[in-house]
Motif scaffolding. Structure first.
Motif, short mmCIF file in Angstrom:
data_model
loop_
_atom_site.label_atom_id
_atom_site.label_comp_id
_atom_site.label_asym_id
_atom_site.label_seq_id
_atom_site.Cartn_x
_atom_site.Cartn_y
_atom_site.Cartn_z
N VAL A 106 6.34 14.27 -11.60
CA VAL A 106 7.18 15.47 -11.56
C VAL A 106 6.35 16.71 -11.90
N GLY A 107 5.46 16.58 -12.89
CA GLY A 107 4.59 17.69 -13.23
C GLY A 107 3.68 18.07 -12.08
N PHE A 108 3.14 17.08 -11.39
CA PHE A 108 2.27 17.31 -10.23
C PHE A 108 3.02 18.05 -9.12
N VAL A 109 4.20 17.58 -8.79
CA VAL A 109 4.99 18.19 -7.72
C VAL A 109 5.42 19.60 -8.10
N ALA A 110 5.86 19.78 -9.34
CA ALA A 110 6.28 21.11 -9.79
C ALA A 110 5.13 22.09 -9.76
N ALA A 111 3.93 21.61 -10.11
CA ALA A 111 2.77 22.49 -10.18
C ALA A 111 2.23 22.86 -8.81
N LEU A 112 2.27 21.93 -7.88
CA LEU A 112 1.57 22.13 -6.61
C LEU A 112 2.49 22.34 -5.42
N GLY A 113 3.79 22.11 -5.60
CA GLY A 113 4.71 22.24 -4.47
C GLY A 113 4.72 23.63 -3.86
N GLY A 114 4.77 24.67 -4.70
CA GLY A 114 4.79 26.03 -4.19
C GLY A 114 3.51 26.41 -3.49
N ALA B 252 6.75 18.51 -16.45
CA ALA B 252 6.64 17.38 -17.37
C ALA B 252 7.70 17.45 -18.46
N SER B 253 7.95 18.65 -18.98
CA SER B 253 8.97 18.81 -20.02
C SER B 253 10.35 18.42 -19.48
N ALA B 254 10.65 18.84 -18.24
CA ALA B 254 11.93 18.48 -17.64
C ALA B 254 12.04 16.97 -17.45
N ALA B 255 10.93 16.33 -17.03
CA ALA B 255 10.94 14.88 -16.83
C ALA B 255 11.11 14.14 -18.14
N ILE B 256 10.49 14.62 -19.20
CA ILE B 256 10.66 14.00 -20.51
C ILE B 256 12.10 14.11 -20.96
N GLY B 257 12.72 15.24 -20.68
CA GLY B 257 14.13 15.41 -21.02
C GLY B 257 15.02 14.41 -20.31
N LYS B 258 14.57 13.91 -19.15
CA LYS B 258 15.31 12.87 -18.41
C LYS B 258 14.83 11.47 -18.77
N ARG B 259 13.94 11.37 -19.76
CA ARG B 259 13.44 10.10 -20.28
C ARG B 259 12.70 9.29 -19.21
N ASP C 2 13.46 20.54 -10.03
CA ASP C 2 14.89 20.38 -10.30
C ASP C 2 15.50 19.29 -9.42
N LEU C 3 15.07 19.21 -8.17
CA LEU C 3 15.59 18.16 -7.29
C LEU C 3 15.17 16.78 -7.78
N LEU C 4 13.92 16.65 -8.23
CA LEU C 4 13.44 15.35 -8.70
C LEU C 4 14.11 14.92 -10.00
N THR C 5 14.54 15.87 -10.81
CA THR C 5 15.19 15.54 -12.08
C THR C 5 16.72 15.64 -12.00
N ALA C 6 17.24 15.68 -10.76
CA ALA C 6 18.68 15.66 -10.52
C ALA C 6 19.41 16.82 -11.16
#
Length: 211
Positions: free
Chosen positions: A46-54, A30-37, A145-149
């Motif tokens: 993005v938070g969901f995928v980052a949290a559950l992808g692994g 979520a923090s990374a996504a906010i940084g990308k506005r 990282d892939l989702l936030t380019a």
């Protein structure tokens, strides 16, 4: 006498560790996504995928289907709530990039431990369990990282996957000698988090090919 993590104790430890890791990685995403506005939906996604992808990758590899991310509602709810909380509180989270790095390091340690332990408890041999633990730890950050380019951290010079693999080996050794209560497993997660942050501070990196 050292108590082993067996039966309900093992399940409870893995559940708590998993959910804490989910919350931490969701906050990182979520923090990374906010940084990308991104908007609220984008931040939550993005938070969901980052949290559950692994974790999804881990469960698919060891044949635990459907993955817990889909079978247990607590995983999805934890990821979404953590992402929304970061969205609401982000004005108070200064230097979002530093926040992402700290949360990512904590998630790396937690998911390495739970991923390796789950693989071992389902009968995966030690070498395979180490690889599963590493993949569990790096999968969410890679997707974030892939989702936030961004170039995935795991592909850069920073020591990242090496920390996860080393931590997975440590967890496997502790499990093999029966020293697998909550305290040493938590200590292993803290050690990995500290090593990752120290590597960032000292700018430690893996060797790269010369041009």
């Amino acid at each position: 006498m050292q108590r082993d993590l067996r039966g309900d104790e093992a399940l409870n430890f893995l559940l708590v560790g998993d959910l804490v890791g989910v919350a931490v990685f969701a906050a990182s995403g979520a923090s990374a996504a906010i940084g990308k506005r991104l908007d609220l939906f984008g931040v939550a996604f993005v938070g969901f995928v980052a949290a559950l992808g692994g974790g999804i990758l881990r469960d698919l590899v060891i044949g635990a289907v459907p993955p817990l991310a889909f079978a247990d509602w607590r995983y999805a709810i934890t990821a979404v709530l953590a992402s929304i909380a970061v969205f609401r509180l982000h004005p108070h989270l200064t230097r979002l990039r530093r926040t992402v790095l700290v949360l990512d390091a904590a998630g790396l340690g937690l998911f390495t431990v739970t991923g390796t332990l789950k693989a071992l408890t389902t009968g995966v041999p030690p070498v395979g369990a180490c690889l599963v633990g590493m993949l569990t730890a790096i999968g969410g950050g890679l997707a974030r990282d892939l989702l936030t380019a961004e170039i995935p951290v795991v592909l850069q010079r920073d020591i990242y996957a090496i920390v996860a693999l080393g931590g997975a080996i440590l967890v496997t050794i502790l499990h093999g000698i029966g020293f697998v209560s909550a305290l040493p497993m938590t200590g292993a997660a803290v050690l990995m988090t500290g090593l990752r942050l120290l590597a960032l501070r000292r700018r430690w990196s893996a060797p790269v090919a010369l041009p």
